[in-house]
Design an enzyme around this catalytic site. Structure first.
Site, PDB file in Angstrom:
ATOM      1  N   LEU A 124       0.806  -1.229   0.143  1.00 22.50           N
ATOM      2  CA  LEU A 124       0.156  -0.038   0.086  1.00 22.50           C
ATOM      3  C   LEU A 124       0.744   1.042  -0.018  1.00 22.50           C
ATOM      4  O   LEU A 124       1.831   1.415   0.702  1.00 22.50           O
ATOM      5  CB  LEU A 124      -0.879   0.029   1.271  1.00 22.50           C
ATOM      6  CG  LEU A 124      -2.028  -1.352   1.232  1.00 22.50           C
ATOM      7  CD1 LEU A 124      -2.919  -1.119   2.575  1.00 22.50           C
ATOM      8  CD2 LEU A 124      -2.908  -1.070  -0.010  1.00 22.50           C
ATOM      9  N   GLY A 182       3.070  -5.446   7.650  1.00 19.93           N
ATOM     10  CA  GLY A 182       2.242  -4.326   8.160  1.00 19.93           C
ATOM     11  C   GLY A 182       1.217  -3.663   6.980  1.00 19.93           C
ATOM     12  O   GLY A 182      -0.208  -4.088   7.124  1.00 19.93           O
ATOM     13  N   ASP A 183       1.803  -3.520   5.805  1.00 24.10           N
ATOM     14  CA  ASP A 183       0.972  -2.968   4.654  1.00 24.10           C
ATOM     15  C   ASP A 183       1.238  -3.902   3.489  1.00 24.10           C
ATOM     16  O   ASP A 183       1.167  -3.291   2.351  1.00 24.10           O
ATOM     17  CB  ASP A 183       0.862  -1.444   4.714  1.00 24.10           C
ATOM     18  CG  ASP A 183       2.463  -1.040   4.351  1.00 24.10           C
ATOM     19  OD1 ASP A 183       3.286  -1.765   4.341  1.00 24.10           O
ATOM     20  OD2 ASP A 183       2.211   0.134   3.826  1.00 24.10           O
ATOM     21  N   GLU A 184       1.824  -5.200   3.549  1.00 23.96           N
ATOM     22  CA  GLU A 184       2.242  -5.886   2.301  1.00 23.96           C
ATOM     23  C   GLU A 184       1.214  -6.954   2.345  1.00 23.96           C
ATOM     24  O   GLU A 184       1.035  -7.594   3.223  1.00 23.96           O
ATOM     25  CB  GLU A 184       3.565  -6.139   2.617  1.00 23.96           C
ATOM     26  CG  GLU A 184       4.635  -5.217   2.422  1.00 23.96           C
ATOM     27  CD  GLU A 184       6.047  -5.720   2.607  1.00 23.96           C
ATOM     28  OE1 GLU A 184       6.386  -6.769   1.864  1.00 23.96           O
ATOM     29  OE2 GLU A 184       6.690  -5.324   3.205  1.00 23.96           O
TER      30      GLU A 184
END
Lengths: 344, 195
Positions: free
Chosen positions: A199, A240-242
């Site tokens: 993201l 985390g945002d992957e």
């Protein structure tokens, strides 16, 4: 008027931790339990304030000052070892004959019972000390049972988490599950493709709008991904945002390109949190697992990572396929060095 | 039924007859687990099933098994805490007997959701008592019989006990105290810390 002997006898039955003081502050009678605390001394005859020290009220040096403070709670302790602490109340005797002070161990009762080998016979039946000791033991035993249960539950929870395949925040698969699926697909030799999605601008949402907003965005992003893939495909949150998306049996670059564009397009639509729009995007690197070469999962993930870095370098919101000859740092390596630079 | 009671049955069986037989009992009773948790509440039927299976496994009457359980709870060094809590009841066996009226309340004080049937001690003549266990926990009288026997040993008292089933689920234990200081008994120190 009651004589000192009668009074002493009465006090031994009712308040065995009491002392009778005369006008000069000398002990005229010592309760039987109190005497038991100092078996080597005869307490009767000693000056009370030489035996004990008052910690509250302070600045009381003689009997007259003590008599002037009836009904106040006395906090005192032995001057010699063991320096057991007491609470006490003083009641003056009529016509200047001195006073009675009744003592209690207060909160130090557990230590006192042990230090002085006291038995239930040392406390009058109306005294709640025995009940208190009972309660302390009963509660400790019950607490111990509860503590053991909590420990076992904690252990079971950790074991369950270790065995879990689901990311609790988003409901997607987790990295462990992704590893299993990759191993299965590679083992079966079926063609598939893998997208590594990161993201964009997520960190600033977390930083400016808080973690609750960040969590909400991750959940919405997960929902969008699930909506864009087929039943047999996999969406996993691997960091985390992957995210990693695995497309079982799909290696068509045109279709994969369309899916990636749609994903980016959907993720770029503002996500509302508490009435505030959160704007993110995504970069995607894709690798195809097809062809004669025997693949391994680590290599595939590494290639997807290189493609993702290439997409990031092309500006945000891009999609790149892995191509032979791509090198340089992978996205993950760059990510780590960026974070280190941030901290520095 | 309270986990403490179930856990007692488990720990009695494991210590006295071994873990393998406990596993056989839980299997026969159709439990899907083998460890009771002391601080959870279990279905009444579950406990009944375990007791029945235990009685079959040991080829003994449930009442005999329960009496042994009562003895175990007081005399086994692994469950020293219960013996100590009971000794808080009084300095001699007679005082201990009188303290039994308070036992359910004392139990509730320690574990608020542990409900034991009411106990009532009557003194008919010097040294002759009867203890009535009210209905509510079938077999509690048998357990108390074992507890009373073991506590007599603990205080060093010589007693004769007899157990009668009463009406409407109540149980009555006849207690004759022959000698209150028959042996020295076990020592009891108020201030000992349980580790």
């Amino acid at each position: 008027m009651i004589g000192l002997d009668d009074l002493g006898q009465m006090l031994d039955q009712l308040c065995p931790m009491s002392v009778v003081l005369d006008n000069t502050g000398h002990i005229r009678h010592t309760g039987s339990t109190l005497q038991k605390l100092r078996p080597d001394q005869i307490l009767t005859g000693q000056r009370f304030l030489e035996l004990v020290e008052l910690s509250r009220p302070r600045a009381i040096g003689n009997m007259q000052e003590l008599l002037a403070r009836p009904a106040s709670t006395l906090h005192l302790q032995f001057r010699d070892e063991p320096r057991t602490a007491f609470k006490g109340v003083l009641a003056p005797l009529p016509t200047g004959q001195g006073a009675v002070i009744n003592l209690s161990f207060g909160i130090s009762v557990l230590d006192a019972v042990r230090d002085y080998d006291l038995t239930s016979a040392d406390f009058p039946a109306s005294d709640l000390t025995i009940e208190l000791l009972y309660l302390v033991e009963a509660k400790s035993a019950a607490m111990e049972a509860s503590r053991k249960l909590n420990q076992r539950l904690q252990g079971a929870k950790i074991a369950a988490e270790e065995q879990a395949f689901t990311d609790t925040l988003t409901g997607l698969k987790n990295r462990r599950a992704m590893d299993h699926i990759l191993a299965r697909l590679i083992g079966a030799g079926t063609p598939f493709s893998l997208m590594h999605l990161d993201l964009d601008f997520f960190k600033s949402i977390n930083d400016t709008m808080g973690h609750a907003a960040g969590d909400h965005v991750l959940q919405e992003a997960a929902r969008i991904m699930v909506a864009q893939i087929r039943e047999r495909d996999t969406a996993a949150r691997v960091g985390g945002d992957e995210f990693v998306l695995i497309f079982d049996g799909l290696c068509d670059e045109i279709r994969l390109g369309q899916i990636a564009e749609r994903l980016i397009g959907e993720l770029e639509k503002p996500i509302l949190f508490g009435g505030q729009p959160c704007r993110i995007s995504a970069s995607i690197g894709t690798v195809l697992a097809v062809g004669p070469t025997v693949l391994n999962a680590a290599q595939l993930l590494h290639d997807a990572d290189l493609a993702l870095y290439s997409a990031k370098r092309a500006g945000r919101s891009c999609h790149r396929f892995f191509r032979n000859g791509m090198d340089g740092p992978t996205f993950s390596e760059k990510h780590v060095s960026d974070e280190i630079a941030d901290v520095a | 039924m309270h986990g403490l009671i179930n856990r007692s049955i488990q720990s009695f069986t494991c210590h006295t007859y071994g873990h393998a037989r406990w596993l056989a009992v839980t299997e026969a009773a159709g439990l899907n687990f083998s460890e009771f948790e002391a601080m959870l509440i279990y279905d009444e039927d579950l406990s009944r099933g375990v007791l029945t299976a235990l009685s079959v496994e040991l080829e003994r009457d449930v009442t005999d098994v329960l009496e042994d359980l009562g003895t175990f709870l007081v005399s086994n060094p692994n469950v020293e805490s219960l013996r100590r809590l009971l000794r808080f009841g009084g300095v001699n066996y007679t005082e201990f007997l009188h303290s039994l009226d308070d036992l359910p309340d004392r139990a509730r004080l320690a574990v608020s959701d542990l409900n034991l049937p009411a106990l009532e001690l009557r003194e008919h003549a010097a040294g002759h008592f009867s203890l009535t266990c009210q209905a509510g926990l079938q077999g509690f009288g048998s357990v108390m019989l074992g507890v009373l026997r073991a506590m007599a040993d603990d205080y060093g008292a010589l007693v004769v006990l007899a157990h009668y089933g009463g009406s409407n689920g109540t149980e009555v234990i006849d207690i004759t105290l022959i000698e209150s200081a028959w042996t020295e008994g076990r020592s009891f120190d108020l201030g000992t810390r349980i580790e």
